[in-house]
Design an enzyme around this catalytic site. Structure first.
Site, short mmCIF file in Angstrom:
data_model
loop_
_atom_site.label_atom_id
_atom_site.label_comp_id
_atom_site.label_asym_id
_atom_site.label_seq_id
_atom_site.Cartn_x
_atom_site.Cartn_y
_atom_site.Cartn_z
N CYS A 113 -2.23 4.96 -26.44
CA CYS A 113 -2.63 3.58 -26.72
C CYS A 113 -4.15 3.42 -26.76
CB CYS A 113 -2.03 2.64 -25.68
SG CYS A 113 -0.26 2.87 -25.53
N HIS A 252 -5.11 -4.26 -25.21
CA HIS A 252 -3.93 -3.53 -25.69
C HIS A 252 -2.69 -4.38 -25.43
CE1 HIS A 252 -0.94 -0.63 -26.48
NE2 HIS A 252 -0.65 -0.37 -25.22
N ASN A 282 4.72 -3.29 -28.58
CA ASN A 282 3.65 -2.35 -28.25
C ASN A 282 3.58 -1.29 -29.36
OD1 ASN A 282 2.04 -0.33 -27.23
ND2 ASN A 282 2.99 -0.29 -25.20
O1 UT7 Z 1 1.19 1.15 -23.57
C1 UT7 Z 1 1.55 1.63 -22.32
C2 UT7 Z 1 3.02 1.72 -22.32
N1 UT7 Z 1 3.82 1.22 -21.29
C3 UT7 Z 1 3.63 0.09 -20.59
O2 UT7 Z 1 2.66 -0.58 -20.70
C4 UT7 Z 1 4.69 -0.31 -19.65
C5 UT7 Z 1 4.17 -1.02 -18.46
N2 UT7 Z 1 5.26 -1.53 -17.66
C6 UT7 Z 1 5.96 -2.62 -18.04
O3 UT7 Z 1 5.67 -3.25 -19.03
C7 UT7 Z 1 7.09 -3.05 -17.14
O4 UT7 Z 1 7.11 -2.25 -15.99
C8 UT7 Z 1 8.46 -2.99 -17.84
C9 UT7 Z 1 8.56 -4.10 -18.87
C10 UT7 Z 1 8.67 -1.66 -18.51
C11 UT7 Z 1 9.57 -3.20 -16.83
O5 UT7 Z 1 9.38 -4.41 -16.15
P1 UT7 Z 1 9.49 -4.46 -14.57
O6 UT7 Z 1 9.36 -5.86 -14.19
O7 UT7 Z 1 8.49 -3.50 -14.03
O8 UT7 Z 1 10.97 -3.99 -14.34
P2 UT7 Z 1 11.50 -2.73 -13.52
O9 UT7 Z 1 11.18 -1.46 -14.24
O10 UT7 Z 1 11.03 -2.85 -12.10
O11 UT7 Z 1 13.03 -3.00 -13.58
C12 UT7 Z 1 13.61 -4.15 -13.04
C13 UT7 Z 1 15.08 -4.18 -13.43
C14 UT7 Z 1 15.78 -2.85 -13.24
O12 UT7 Z 1 17.08 -3.12 -12.79
P3 UT7 Z 1 17.46 -2.89 -11.25
O13 UT7 Z 1 17.19 -1.45 -10.98
O14 UT7 Z 1 16.56 -3.80 -10.49
O15 UT7 Z 1 18.90 -3.27 -11.21
C15 UT7 Z 1 15.85 -2.29 -14.63
O16 UT7 Z 1 16.93 -1.41 -14.80
O17 UT7 Z 1 15.17 -4.49 -14.83
C16 UT7 Z 1 16.04 -3.54 -15.44
N3 UT7 Z 1 15.67 -3.40 -16.83
C17 UT7 Z 1 16.19 -4.16 -17.80
N4 UT7 Z 1 17.08 -5.17 -17.77
C18 UT7 Z 1 17.37 -5.76 -18.93
C19 UT7 Z 1 14.82 -2.50 -17.38
N5 UT7 Z 1 14.76 -2.69 -18.71
C20 UT7 Z 1 15.62 -3.70 -18.99
C21 UT7 Z 1 15.98 -4.36 -20.18
N6 UT7 Z 1 16.85 -5.38 -20.10
N7 UT7 Z 1 15.49 -3.99 -21.37
#
Ligand code: UT7
Length: 325
Positions: A113, A252, A282
């Site tokens: 990125c 970004h 993204n």
């Molecule tokens: O350019 C650089 C690239 N990457 C990034 O910038 C990513 C940076 N991180 C993020 O944007 C966030 O961490 C995410 C959007 C990826 C995830 O959000 P979060 O608030 O950190 O969620 P999490 O990973 O802590 O997950 C929370 C819950 C989990 O369920 P459990 O384990 O609590 O039951 C995930 O399995 O949300 C679940 N989850 C989803 N639920 C519905 C993860 N993805 C999804 C989804 N739909 N697409």
């Protein structure tokens, strides 16, 4: 003093739009979750007639047109990507052939990125040594080709597209003022895509997960805010500037919560931050140049405006760049 100035910008987004409603049919997710946790409403997806070099070339052509330049005028073409058309040769060579930049030398850079900022930094250093050089920097990704469409942790986040800028040297206040770029390879495991397995069985990596993006979202999130904040503060301090001197911030576009967190920590007013994440998702190295082209074409940038760009991604690689428009 001679600086690298932007002569023209361009961008390209494939026509096909993948909505959150469609993703609800593909994985266990919801429009509500995607919007509130990421800020993304839709993303563009390249079709089979849109290999990465064509997507990149469209953005490059628009930047050249905006600059009033012909493809033959380009001396150097730098393509930032982490979703190349082939492993060899560089996608930049395919773009060169597609665009007809026959007098340029061309190569790819890989900084995820942060790729576009790394490319612009490199271009500005060539231009400092040879001010009449015309450098086309493109950030382009077809990340849809690197996604496991069954993995809800990643498939809702990314999109395809390209953005580009043509730079050359000019005297005066305008142009690239400075940048601060960083990498920390110790954190590579937070975001990576393995290639195809080695044909040499002795060199195959154990536990190959397929050629898909693997991500630790929560750890990346924390690092993203902290690292971009540090890069921006160091850059501004080096120029005796404060946030109030900034006319527009182009962060970004990874997650609206990352952007808002950063904005609050730096105390940037909301109306000074450009967002297109809701429409594009993204797009990694393409995210900042697409945003820059959109604000330029919307007339949101005026001569003399101070623009702050900041980015982070796989590597980890991150940084900030200051531009006097
Ligand atoms: O350019 C650089 C690239 N990457 C990034 O910038 C990513 C940076 N991180 C993020 O944007 C966030 O961490 C995410 C959007 C990826 C995830 O959000 P979060 O608030 O950190 O969620 P999490 O990973 O802590 O997950 C929370 C819950 C989990 O369920 P459990 O384990 O609590 O039951 C995930 O399995 O949300 C679940 N989850 C989803 N639920 C519905 C993860 N993805 C999804 C989804 N739909 N697409």
């Amino acid at each position: 003093m001679t600086k690298a100035v932007i002569l023209g910008t361009g961008s390209f987004l494939p026509d096909r739009i993948l909505t959150n409603a469609e993703l609800e049919q593909m994985v266990e997710t919801s429009d509500e979750w995607i919007r509130t946790r990421t800020g993304i409403g839709a993303r563009h997806i390249a079709g089979s007639h849109e290999p990465l070099y064509k997507v990149a070339a469209q953005a490059g052509k628009r930047a050249l047109d905006a600059a009033g330049l012909a493809p033959e005028d380009v001396d150097l073409l730098i393509l930032a990507t982490v979703s190349p058309h082939m492993i060899m040769p560089s996608t930049a060579c395919f773009v060169q052939a597609e665009l007809g930049t026959v007098n340029a030398f061309a190569y790819d850079i890989s900084a995820a990125c942060a790729g576009f900022l790394f490319g612009v930094d490199m271009a500005s250093k060539y231009i400092a040594a040879q001010p009449d050089m015309k450098v086309l920097v493109i950030g382009a990704e077809n990340l849809s080709t690197r996604i496991n469409w069954q993995d809800r942790n990643t498939c809702v986040l990314f999109g395809d597209g390209a953005g580009a800028a043509v730079l050359s040297g000019a005297e005066g206040e305008r142009g690239i003022l400075d940048s601060r770029l960083y990498t920390d390879g110790r954190l590579w495991h937070l975001l990576y895509t393995e290639g195809p397995p080695s044909m040499n069985k002795d060199l195959q990596l154990p536990g190959w997960k397929g050629p898909f993006i693997q991500m630790n979202g929560a750890e990346l999130f924390k690092n993203a805010v902290r690292l971009m904040e540090g890069a921006v503060k160091k850059l501004l301090a080096a120029h005796h500037l404060t946030i109030s001197d900034i006319d527009l911030m182009l962060p970004h576009q990874a997650n609206i919560r990352i952007i808002n967190n950063l904005r609050e920590r730096l105390a940037v007013p909301e109306d000074k931050v450009f967002i297109n994440l809701d429409r594009c998702g993204n797009t990694s190295s393409a995210s900042i140049p697409i945003a820059m082209d959109e604000v330029a074409r919307e007339g949101r940038l005026h001569p003399g405006d101070l623009v702050l760009m900041c980015t982070f991604g796989a590597g980890l690689a991150w940084g900030a760049l200051l531009l006097r428009w």
